[in-house]
Design an enzyme around this catalytic site. Structure first.
Site, PDB file in Angstrom:
ATOM      1  N   ASP A   1     -23.851   6.783  -0.787  1.00 60.50           N
ATOM      2  CA  ASP A   1     -23.366   7.936  -0.022  1.00 60.50           C
ATOM      3  C   ASP A   1     -21.980   8.387  -0.480  1.00 60.50           C
ATOM      4  OD1 ASP A   1     -25.559   8.336   1.688  1.00 60.50           O
ATOM      5  OD2 ASP A   1     -24.774   7.027   3.250  1.00 60.50           O
TER       6      ASP A   1
ATOM      7  N   HIS B   1      -3.349   3.594  -2.697  1.00 57.07           N
ATOM      8  CA  HIS B   1      -3.428   2.249  -3.267  1.00 57.07           C
ATOM      9  C   HIS B   1      -3.278   1.266  -2.115  1.00 57.07           C
ATOM     10  CE1 HIS B   1      -2.824  -1.335  -5.528  1.00 57.07           C
ATOM     11  NE2 HIS B   1      -1.522  -1.407  -5.312  1.00 57.07           N
TER      12      HIS B   1
ATOM     13  N   SER C   1       9.471   3.257  -0.859  1.00 56.95           N
ATOM     14  CA  SER C   1       9.225   1.850  -1.206  1.00 56.95           C
ATOM     15  C   SER C   1       9.730   0.920  -0.108  1.00 56.95           C
ATOM     16  CB  SER C   1       9.955   1.527  -2.524  1.00 56.95           C
ATOM     17  OG  SER C   1       9.697   0.196  -2.903  1.00 56.95           O
ATOM     18  N   GLY C   2       8.856   0.003   0.329  1.00 54.15           N
ATOM     19  CA  GLY C   2       9.302  -1.099   1.180  1.00 54.15           C
ATOM     20  C   GLY C   2       9.797  -0.735   2.562  1.00 54.15           C
TER      21      GLY C   2
ATOM     22  N   TYR D   1     -25.983  16.699   4.872  1.00 52.14           N
ATOM     23  CA  TYR D   1     -25.413  15.846   5.916  1.00 52.14           C
ATOM     24  C   TYR D   1     -24.356  16.600   6.707  1.00 52.14           C
ATOM     25  CZ  TYR D   1     -23.242  11.762   8.108  1.00 52.14           C
ATOM     26  OH  TYR D   1     -22.755  10.848   9.011  1.00 52.14           O
TER      27      TYR D   1
ATOM     28  N   HIS E   1      -4.035  -3.167  -0.900  1.00 54.39           N
ATOM     29  CA  HIS E   1      -4.464  -4.510  -1.274  1.00 54.39           C
ATOM     30  C   HIS E   1      -5.554  -4.971  -0.291  1.00 54.39           C
ATOM     31  CE1 HIS E   1      -0.906  -5.845  -4.021  1.00 54.39           C
ATOM     32  NE2 HIS E   1      -1.191  -4.573  -4.187  1.00 54.39           N
TER      33      HIS E   1
ATOM     34  N   HIS F   1      -5.469  -6.872  -9.774  1.00 52.67           N
ATOM     35  CA  HIS F   1      -4.516  -6.209  -8.895  1.00 52.67           C
ATOM     36  C   HIS F   1      -5.213  -5.729  -7.608  1.00 52.67           C
ATOM     37  CE1 HIS F   1      -0.802  -3.369  -8.763  1.00 52.67           C
ATOM     38  NE2 HIS F   1      -1.269  -3.572  -7.559  1.00 52.67           N
TER      39      HIS F   1
ATOM     40  N   SER G   1       7.823   4.971  -3.660  1.00 54.47           N
ATOM     41  CA  SER G   1       6.976   3.800  -3.906  1.00 54.47           C
ATOM     42  C   SER G   1       7.062   3.365  -5.362  1.00 54.47           C
ATOM     43  CB  SER G   1       5.519   4.158  -3.599  1.00 54.47           C
ATOM     44  OG  SER G   1       4.656   3.208  -4.172  1.00 54.47           O
TER      45      SER G   1
ATOM     46  N   GLY H   1       0.803  -1.205   0.000  1.00 55.51           N
ATOM     47  CA  GLY H   1       0.000   0.000   0.000  1.00 55.51           C
ATOM     48  C   GLY H   1       0.837   1.256   0.000  1.00 55.51           C
ATOM     49  N   ASN H   2       0.226   2.350  -0.433  1.00 55.82           N
ATOM     50  CA  ASN H   2       0.923   3.627  -0.456  1.00 55.82           C
ATOM     51  C   ASN H   2      -0.070   4.754  -0.645  1.00 55.82           C
ATOM     52  OD1 ASN H   2       0.674   3.481  -3.546  1.00 55.82           O
ATOM     53  ND2 ASN H   2       2.063   1.779  -3.110  1.00 55.82           N
TER      54      ASN H   2
ATOM     55  N   ASP I   1       4.851   2.320  -7.075  1.00 57.58           N
ATOM     56  CA  ASP I   1       3.628   2.687  -7.792  1.00 57.58           C
ATOM     57  C   ASP I   1       3.567   4.167  -8.149  1.00 57.58           C
ATOM     58  OD1 ASP I   1       2.346   0.114  -7.843  1.00 57.58           O
ATOM     59  OD2 ASP I   1       2.000   0.306  -5.700  1.00 57.58           O
TER      60      ASP I   1
END
Lengths: 230, 230, 230, 230
Positions: free
Chosen positions: B118, B93, B43-44, B225, B95, B167, B72, B26-27, B74
């Site tokens: 919503d 992003h 990254s990582g 709202y 998973h 993905h 990252s 994720g990022n 991505d």
């Protein structure tokens, strides 16, 4: 009303602790039948910084009579339920995920076992879909109307919850706290019912005898569950 | 850019707190539209020891202009989304597992209920599959291209998320924090939609009237709202 | 061997923290290739009071060379894997629930998406069933034999896990810690794959191009994920 | 009996910690075979404020011989099981959700894998439905009768659990603590079995050889699992 505000706050926080809501979703209200006043969660305020004084007091026309904030956008549904169901003292609406799934599927939850029968004396109904006119003109109140319609002449205390089609569950009880308790059990029942149908697509549910036995074990004059009050 | 780095760090940590990622998956990124600079997770790097100074600042060609670490992997998808969708200020992003399941199934998530409505004004689209050429030569950017294609002329702020086929989900919003909020709701919506289809394989979803009612209750000039800002 | 005992203890505890085991289920081992000695969890000792000195050291015939306690009853499977797969330095066995479900279903887990492809270069295989003779006479070692058979000439580092039919997952890696990391991702992949088939019974999985792109992004000489080591 | 009350309290609290019950659902009891006395949870008392002195002691006719509170409404089922199964020393009833789903589906849980075989030497049976007469006149005891019937001549220690049709699981063991351990594993086994059938509707389960190997690895004179007691 201060005491009712505290109760309604506590009931709103319990909904969070029980994992039934995400972000500011969901709302609990309570009614003072003596005063014809409703206490409800404010709209869109994060639970973690909600205080009793943030709760909003309205009359049965939905007019705010106390409080600084705007009431929950679902207020008119709550008010309609208080009018239609005179025995109830608290109402809760959540987007708890398994109950929502049944609502989105448009299926009532049948009484498949004794957990259900301990709390709900028959299927938890799902409302008809609202008409485009209702949705455009009087959506929130019409939601309450559809719930009341789904009960017809049935006693709303015997099945203290309903699924609004395409939306999610409302539950109620003698107090706000009771209403939340019923909403928590409803979610468990919805989850177990989904699992049951995955294992047995033709599940038929409990017999009338078993439904009676379990429901009246916990409710009514002959109830035997728990400690008798002294 | 220090403030944006803090915001992007906080948004990355929120993704962890909400249970949307495992390990370093994720990022989240944010953009300063004034400076045309993007801040993104390195990254990582494990979330538990990530600091604001570990975030990487790049220009819109993906060149690192500040920071010691590699951005990252991505990054180029994020940059393409910032170029294609000028209204957005943050991209995320993950998973998250139910959204991934829909992406792996290659199915868009239809608007089955009001929780969806919503936040997402219609189905959450799934991209076409990338070609072998795209995958080999320009994979990360092509992922962004496929997302933009899936929107065509639709307003990406009305459905602030997409599923990349095979993905997982990308979501966005006016800020990094908004993007994460949308990713959290997307996962809940994905989960409830899966449950709904398990109960009702032919579920049709909400009517246009209900979609309109709920979406515009929370978005646009007539939104009702929450508390009006003062 | 003290350092390896500490590593193996830590890897065993990580399995608990990640929610992959119940009670005393599961076991992790590590090997010192220089000494041809294996360190493994003792059998049936609660994780919460396990200390590094409780771990058992054995040779490659399974003879205990250090330690007071009886080794894990799965020792011979671990030893066979160390012999069959010379590149591996750690092995883990769990009863993590989604991987077990695939094992009990007798189905390999296909590569349905990029989470899978980031870790497993193709389907996670399921072993053949053991014969009654193997089960009676040499059960634990035969489990290792069946796993090795399921790989044939494939590189066990490219798919660092297997499902033992009717039993559950084994995973491995360069170190005990790596092995556990792979077991955690395997469980997530197993869960998402089950959800995917619930949404799409004919799911086909990722293309070879996408499998290559993701797998080699994280593995091999041309890997680009994470921070380069200095 | 003080020590048994402490054990039964602890076993009741373990049921909560393991997530098997909601609110005041569920109950654990223990028996002193020397005294023919049963210690059981009181009815409807919240777990978080239950003390050892709240537990109720009854004889084998269900008469309270010690304690201020009313015993669990399931008392007569427990008592019948103690009479029918002389080897057992503890009984637990929960509404754990996956076991309930199998009970509501009216399906026994087949032995699909080694986790099951480690604890249950064959399918976990489901009782016949009770007749309307039984439900009306002697419901709680009849529940115990139906469980005992489902075993016939089978040894109840070899499969220390049963599913009451339309209701939920009962489990037992040599001690209250053992009973709870079996209930926890039953829920895990129920969950994995449901997942397995979702992946493989025709799953056949383990061979007799594998069932024997795993069951007798942990039970009986030739058991090899764990540390030998000194």
């Amino acid at each position: 009303m201060k005491q009712l505000r505290e109760q309604v706050l506590e009931a709103n926080l319990e909904v969070v602790r029980r994992g039934l809501v995400l972000y500011t979703f969901g709302n609990v209200s309570g009614i003072s039948r003596d005063d014809n006043l409703v206490v409800i969660k404010p709209s869109g305020v994060p639970y973690e910084r909600m205080k009793a004084d943030d709760l909003v007091v309205t009359d049965l026309e939905g007019k705010v009579v106390w409080g600084e904030l705007r009431p929950s956008s679902d207020l008119d549904t709550h008010i309609h339920l208080y009018k239609a169901f005179p025995e109830i003292g608290g109402v809760v609406h959540t987007h708890s995920e398994y109950a929502v799934a049944w609502a989105q599927a448009g299926r009532p939850i049948p009484a498949l076992g004794t957990t259900h029968a301990d709390y709900f004396y028959g299927p938890v109904p799902v409302t008809r879909e609202l008409t485009a006119d209702e949705i455009k003109n009087d959506y929130v109140r019409a939601t309450g109307v559809a719930i009341a319609e789904a009960f017809g002449n049935r006693d709303p205390m015997e099945v203290p919850a309903a699924l609004v089609a395409g939306h999610g569950p409302f539950a109620w009880g003698r107090t706000p706290d009771d209403a939340v308790h019923n909403a928590v059990v409803l979610e468990a029942v919805a989850r177990m019912a989904m699992y049951t149908f995955s294992l047995q697509p033709n599940a038929q549910g409990v017999s009338q005898a078993l439904l009676d036995r379990h429901y009246f074990r916990k409710h009514g004059a002959a109830a035997t569950y728990g400690q008798s009050e002294k």
